[in-house]
Design an enzyme around this catalytic site. Structure first.
Site, PDB file in Angstrom:
ATOM      1  N   TYR A  47      41.571  23.786  -6.720  1.00  0.00           N
ATOM      2  CA  TYR A  47      40.689  22.668  -6.434  1.00  0.00           C
ATOM      3  C   TYR A  47      41.325  21.811  -5.336  1.00  0.00           C
ATOM      4  CZ  TYR A  47      37.933  18.424  -7.143  1.00  0.00           C
ATOM      5  OH  TYR A  47      37.110  17.340  -6.955  1.00  0.00           O
ATOM      6  N   ASP A  61      40.220   5.949  -2.949  1.00  0.00           N
ATOM      7  CA  ASP A  61      39.193   7.004  -2.956  1.00  0.00           C
ATOM      8  C   ASP A  61      37.807   6.364  -2.850  1.00  0.00           C
ATOM      9  OD1 ASP A  61      37.878   9.419  -3.345  1.00  0.00           O
ATOM     10  OD2 ASP A  61      38.213   9.439  -5.516  1.00  0.00           O
ATOM     11  N   ASP A  88      36.212  19.014  -2.805  1.00  0.00           N
ATOM     12  CA  ASP A  88      35.457  17.801  -3.082  1.00  0.00           C
ATOM     13  C   ASP A  88      34.880  17.277  -1.763  1.00  0.00           C
ATOM     14  OD1 ASP A  88      34.679  15.227  -3.700  1.00  0.00           O
ATOM     15  OD2 ASP A  88      36.575  14.661  -4.658  1.00  0.00           O
ATOM     16  N   ASP A  90      32.695  14.822  -1.595  1.00  0.00           N
ATOM     17  CA  ASP A  90      32.184  13.462  -1.850  1.00  0.00           C
ATOM     18  C   ASP A  90      30.652  13.433  -1.768  1.00  0.00           C
ATOM     19  OD1 ASP A  90      34.664  12.384  -2.419  1.00  0.00           O
ATOM     20  OD2 ASP A  90      35.039  11.696  -0.393  1.00  0.00           O
ATOM     21  N   HIS A 115      31.779  20.435  -3.964  1.00  0.00           N
ATOM     22  CA  HIS A 115      30.850  19.610  -4.731  1.00  0.00           C
ATOM     23  C   HIS A 115      30.402  18.394  -3.954  1.00  0.00           C
ATOM     24  CE1 HIS A 115      33.750  16.563  -6.312  1.00  0.00           C
ATOM     25  NE2 HIS A 115      34.547  17.557  -6.642  1.00  0.00           N
ATOM     26  N   GLU A 117      28.186  14.742  -4.525  1.00  0.00           N
ATOM     27  CA  GLU A 117      27.865  13.842  -5.633  1.00  0.00           C
ATOM     28  C   GLU A 117      26.694  12.932  -5.293  1.00  0.00           C
ATOM     29  OE1 GLU A 117      31.848  12.543  -5.625  1.00  0.00           O
ATOM     30  OE2 GLU A 117      31.429  10.600  -4.725  1.00  0.00           O
ATOM     31  N   CYS A 125      35.783   6.420  -7.081  1.00  0.00           N
ATOM     32  CA  CYS A 125      36.242   7.370  -8.089  1.00  0.00           C
ATOM     33  C   CYS A 125      35.254   7.362  -9.252  1.00  0.00           C
ATOM     34  CB  CYS A 125      37.640   6.977  -8.557  1.00  0.00           C
ATOM     35  SG  CYS A 125      38.094   7.739 -10.129  1.00  0.00           S
ATOM     36  N   ARG A 160      27.438  17.235  -8.371  1.00  0.00           N
ATOM     37  CA  ARG A 160      28.080  16.323  -9.340  1.00  0.00           C
ATOM     38  C   ARG A 160      27.147  15.145  -9.583  1.00  0.00           C
ATOM     39  NH1 ARG A 160      33.817  13.110  -8.306  1.00  0.00           N
ATOM     40  NH2 ARG A 160      32.994  11.035  -8.663  1.00  0.00           N
ATOM     41  N   GLU A 190      30.099  14.073 -14.292  1.00  0.00           N
ATOM     42  CA  GLU A 190      31.289  13.225 -14.165  1.00  0.00           C
ATOM     43  C   GLU A 190      31.382  12.220 -15.308  1.00  0.00           C
ATOM     44  OE1 GLU A 190      34.149  12.912 -13.335  1.00  0.00           O
ATOM     45  OE2 GLU A 190      34.466  11.824 -11.463  1.00  0.00           O
ATOM     46  N   ASN A 212      35.984  17.875 -15.816  1.00  0.00           N
ATOM     47  CA  ASN A 212      36.998  17.186 -15.020  1.00  0.00           C
ATOM     48  C   ASN A 212      38.061  16.581 -15.947  1.00  0.00           C
ATOM     49  OD1 ASN A 212      38.475  15.622 -13.242  1.00  0.00           O
ATOM     50  ND2 ASN A 212      36.811  14.201 -12.752  1.00  0.00           N
TER      51      ASN A 212
HETATM   52  C1  MIC Z   1      37.587  14.626  -9.196  1.00  0.00           C
HETATM   53  C2  MIC Z   1      37.722  13.504  -8.247  1.00  0.00           C
HETATM   54  O1  MIC Z   1      36.500  13.313  -7.573  1.00  0.00           O
HETATM   55  C3  MIC Z   1      38.745  13.839  -7.150  1.00  0.00           C
HETATM   56  O2  MIC Z   1      38.577  13.350  -6.033  1.00  0.00           O
HETATM   57  O3  MIC Z   1      39.715  14.525  -7.441  1.00  0.00           O
HETATM   58  C4  MIC Z   1      38.199  12.175  -8.898  1.00  0.00           C
HETATM   59  C5  MIC Z   1      39.463  12.304  -9.698  1.00  0.00           C
HETATM   60  C6  MIC Z   1      40.119  10.984 -10.084  1.00  0.00           C
HETATM   61  O4  MIC Z   1      40.013   9.994  -9.345  1.00  0.00           O
HETATM   62  O5  MIC Z   1      40.795  10.948 -11.115  1.00  0.00           O
HETATM   63  C7  MIC Z   1      37.035  11.599  -9.725  1.00  0.00           C
HETATM   64  O6  MIC Z   1      36.926  11.943 -10.908  1.00  0.00           O
HETATM   65  O7  MIC Z   1      36.242  10.826  -9.160  1.00  0.00           O
HETATM   66 MG    MG Z   2      36.548  12.847  -5.577  1.00  0.00          MG
END
Ligand code: MIC
Ligand code: MG
Length: 315
Positions: A47, A61, A88, A90, A115, A117, A125, A160, A190, A212
């Site tokens: 991943y 993030d 990811d 986004d 993925h 979202e 996040c 997602r 999520e 996740n």
């Molecule tokens: C899965 C996720 O999108 C990621 O960017 O790894 C994050 C992980 C995290 O911030 O713990 C998310 O769950 O948004």
């Molecule tokens: Mg992410």
């Protein structure tokens, strides 16, 4: 006859894995090098986390990273392994047209899937509060653009939904069903609270599902047997390796700062020979014998060379 190109083969492997009914474990590679360990330890895929990419750049993030940065890092990681890679993406980096370009770019970099979202930009996040979603229709358009843009039908488009934390479980399920109808191959619900909600999701959504297992989040940390028994198809450990590494880095820096030497830390370190093994130094000798014209040390701590203060003859 030649087989499929490596990227195609990895995508086919991911497709077969999703069809197999077995749980595929995808740890988040925090560097291209860490991918080698993921492969060696028998995981089914890699991943590539947006949170990790942002964190490594010293950023939160919140959608600050660009497609160029994400695709570049994903390409570096994918280049170190024949395992399937899921990145990811986004919110897809813009409107449906941008989403289409995102898919083409990631596909061109040899990635196996990504993925997208249903958050509004700026995203955050998934385990934080205060998220805002785009409408189901807008997300369906994102997915449709993604599906239409891929040229390899095995490139996996994962949708997602962040709706659980915003509008509750039934809304998340409804959105997931719409995303499957729009052509999503895999659904990432999520921030579900735990096994109960995962079970409901499994019953209601007819598509492969991704769990996740991020630490310090809203979802309980379940083991693989539990996740597999619920019937999820993929589990990601997105930030785990970064957190482990940063924990060790911080501790190590404290020791050096306090003790004035890293000597007590050496036993905990990956040895030079293990690093060289992962880097496949020996293979490079096949085309240039000079590169490996030295012995790989065993990794035993080497006595420090005498310095002015330790040399007896100078005391
Ligand atoms: C899965 C996720 O999108 C990621 O960017 O790894 C994050 C992980 C995290 O911030 O713990 C998310 O769950 O948004
Ligand atoms: Mg992410």
């Amino acid at each position: 006859m030649n087989g499929p190109a490596p990227a195609q083969a990895a995508r086919q492997q991911l497709r077969r894995g999703l069809d197999s009914g077995r749980l595929l474990r995808f740890p988040g590679a925090f560097t291209p090098l860490s991918t080698r360990l993921i492969a060696e330890l028998g995981f089914e895929g890699v991943y590539i986390s947006g949170a990790v990419l942002a964190a490594e750049l010293g950023l939160p993030d919140i959608g600050l990273t660009t497609l160029t940065e994400v695709a570049g890092r994903a390409e570096q990681i994918a280049a170190t392994t024949s395992l399937p890679t899921l990145v990811d993406a986004d919110t897809g980096f813009g409107a449906p047209l941008n989403v289409a370009r995102t898919i083409q770019t990631l596909e061109g970099k040899g990635i196996s899937g990504c993925h997208l979202e249903d958050q509004m930009s700026p995203k955050r996040c998934g385990h934080l509060d205060g998220k805002t979603l785009v409408s189901t229709e807008d997300m369906v358009q994102r997915i449709a653009a993604a599906v239409a843009a891929r040229s390899d039908p095995d490139f996996v488009i994962c949708a997602r939904t962040d709706a659980r934390g915003v509008d509750g479980l039934p809304a998340a399920i409804e959105r997931a069903q719409a995303y499957v109808a729009a052509g999503a191959d895999l659904i990432f619900p999520e921030a579900l609270s735990g096994p109960e909600e995962m079970r409901v999701f499994r019953e209601e959504v007819e598509a492969p599902l991704l769990a996740n297992m991020t630490e310090f989040g809203k979802t309980a940390l379940l083991d693989v047997d539990t996740i597999a028994a619920i019937g999820f198809n993929v589990v990601i450990y997105p930030v785990t390796l970064l957190r482990l590494a940063m924990g060790a880095v911080e501790e190590g820096l404290r020791v050096i700062a306090q003790q004035g030497t890293q000597r007590d830390l050496v036993a905990r370190m990956q040895t030079r020979s293990r690093l060289y093994e992962l880097l496949r130094y020996r293979d490079y000798a096949a085309f240039d014998s000079q590169i490996f014209a030295f012995d790989v040390p065993t990794g035993e701590p080497v006595e420090p060379p005498p310095t002015a203060s330790t040399r007896k003859d100078q005391r």
